[in-house]
Design an enzyme around this catalytic site. Structure first.
Site, mmCIF file in Angstrom:
data_model
loop_
_atom_site.group_PDB
_atom_site.id
_atom_site.type_symbol
_atom_site.label_atom_id
_atom_site.label_comp_id
_atom_site.label_asym_id
_atom_site.label_seq_id
_atom_site.Cartn_x
_atom_site.Cartn_y
_atom_site.Cartn_z
ATOM 1 N N GLU A 32 -25.607 12.688 -7.650
ATOM 2 C CA GLU A 32 -24.212 12.888 -7.540
ATOM 3 C C GLU A 32 -23.486 13.675 -8.500
ATOM 4 O OE1 GLU A 32 -22.014 9.076 -7.430
ATOM 5 O OE2 GLU A 32 -23.747 8.165 -6.449
ATOM 6 N N HIS A 54 -19.926 9.806 -1.836
ATOM 7 C CA HIS A 54 -20.443 8.510 -1.290
ATOM 8 C C HIS A 54 -21.795 8.475 -1.195
ATOM 9 C CE1 HIS A 54 -20.164 4.770 0.991
ATOM 10 N NE2 HIS A 54 -21.353 5.162 1.587
ATOM 11 N N GLY A 107 -10.151 7.559 7.878
ATOM 12 C CA GLY A 107 -11.168 6.342 8.218
ATOM 13 C C GLY A 107 -11.817 6.088 7.004
ATOM 14 N N ARG A 119 0.738 -1.348 -0.021
ATOM 15 C CA ARG A 119 0.092 -0.112 0.046
ATOM 16 C C ARG A 119 1.005 1.235 -0.126
ATOM 17 N NH1 ARG A 119 -5.409 0.981 0.880
ATOM 18 N NH2 ARG A 119 -5.627 -1.239 1.095
HETATM 19 C C1 GRF Z 1 -20.430 6.343 -7.412
HETATM 20 O O1 GRF Z 1 -21.660 5.877 -7.164
HETATM 21 C C2 GRF Z 1 -19.754 7.064 -6.222
HETATM 22 O O2 GRF Z 1 -20.672 7.450 -5.334
HETATM 23 C C3 GRF Z 1 -19.135 5.861 -5.586
HETATM 24 O O3 GRF Z 1 -18.696 4.876 -6.938
HETATM 25 C C4 GRF Z 1 -19.554 5.052 -7.777
HETATM 26 C C5 GRF Z 1 -18.520 5.743 -8.942
HETATM 27 O O4 GRF Z 1 -19.160 6.115 -9.990
HETATM 28 N N1 GRF Z 1 -18.146 6.330 -4.646
HETATM 29 P P1 GRF Z 1 -18.392 6.569 -11.286
HETATM 30 O O5 GRF Z 1 -17.090 5.855 -11.434
HETATM 31 O O6 GRF Z 1 -18.120 8.252 -10.990
HETATM 32 O O7 GRF Z 1 -19.416 6.628 -12.563
#
Ligand code: GRF
Length: 198
Positions: free
Chosen positions: A170, A105, A139, A61
């Site tokens: 999103e 998220h 976290g 990592r």
């Molecule tokens: C999205 O649902 C985001 O919230 C999550 O992973 C997904 C990514 O989608 N963390 P993309 O690769 O941006 O289309």
């Protein structure tokens, strides 16, 4: 213009949204993928954004993170957006980068952190879930919250239908969050982020 990097692992639709709703205060100067087959790499190329693949498979990592950090430094990156980046960053990386790191998220955190948050919400029987953009700390999906927007869970929702409705939210929220951070229109008081008019 704050030089911004978007870190991806897959499809890259949030990357696409950030690129198409460009903030006047931020420019996407770099895309980093930890997978060679990430669809988002093609989105970056089509937009003429420099994109690099830094594979994590089979590597420690710390070694992988050191390479990512090196790429961010070489490109003088000031803000990082995780967009479907399927790696948890160590506290060492967050501290070493030093600037804001955002993540999106698909739940109303702190509910349903981790993978398949939409399925977690359906399985839990909640009527509302949503989308969170938050600052990244050491976290898992646990840093201070910048923006949230609720999304209803319908009785006939599947993981796919709910995810599709959330994705539209999103794509609206992430460009706005980046603009807020790039323009400095917020104040941090411990875990609480106060938004200011920009
Ligand atoms: C999205 O649902 C985001 O919230 C999550 O992973 C997904 C990514 O989608 N963390 P993309 O690769 O941006 O289309």
């Amino acid at each position: 213009m704050k030089r911004t990097a978007v870190l991806i692992s897959g499809r890259g639709s949030n990357l696409g949204a950030i690129l198409s709703r460009a903030s006047p205060h931020a420019t996407v100067a770099l895309v980093v993928s930890n997978r060679a087959d990430a669809g988002g790499l093609e989105i970056a190329r089509r937009s003429g954004v420099e994109a690099v693949t830094i594979l994590h498979a089979g590597r420690a990592r710390e070694d992988h993170e050191r390479d990512v950090l090196g790429a961010l430094r070489r490109h003088r990156i000031e803000i990082v957006c995780l967009a479907g980046y399927m790696r948890v960053l160590t506290g060492g990386f967050v501290d070493a980068f030093g600037g804001p790191i955002l993540n999106i998220h698909p739940s109303l955190l702190p509910a349903f952190p981790g993978v398949r948050a939409q399925k977690q919400a359906i399985d839990a029987g909640v009527r509302w879930t949503g989308v969170t953009v938050h600052f990244v700390d050491a976290g898992l999906d646990s840093g201070p919250i910048l923006l949230q927007e609720p999304v209803s869970v319908n009785a006939d929702d599947t993981e796919e239908t709910l995810s599709a409705r959330m994705l539209a939210v999103e794509h609206r929220l992430y460009p706005r969050a980046l603009d807020i951070v790039a323009s400095g229109a917020y104040e941090r008081r411990g875990r609480v982020i106060i938004l200011r008019a920009s």
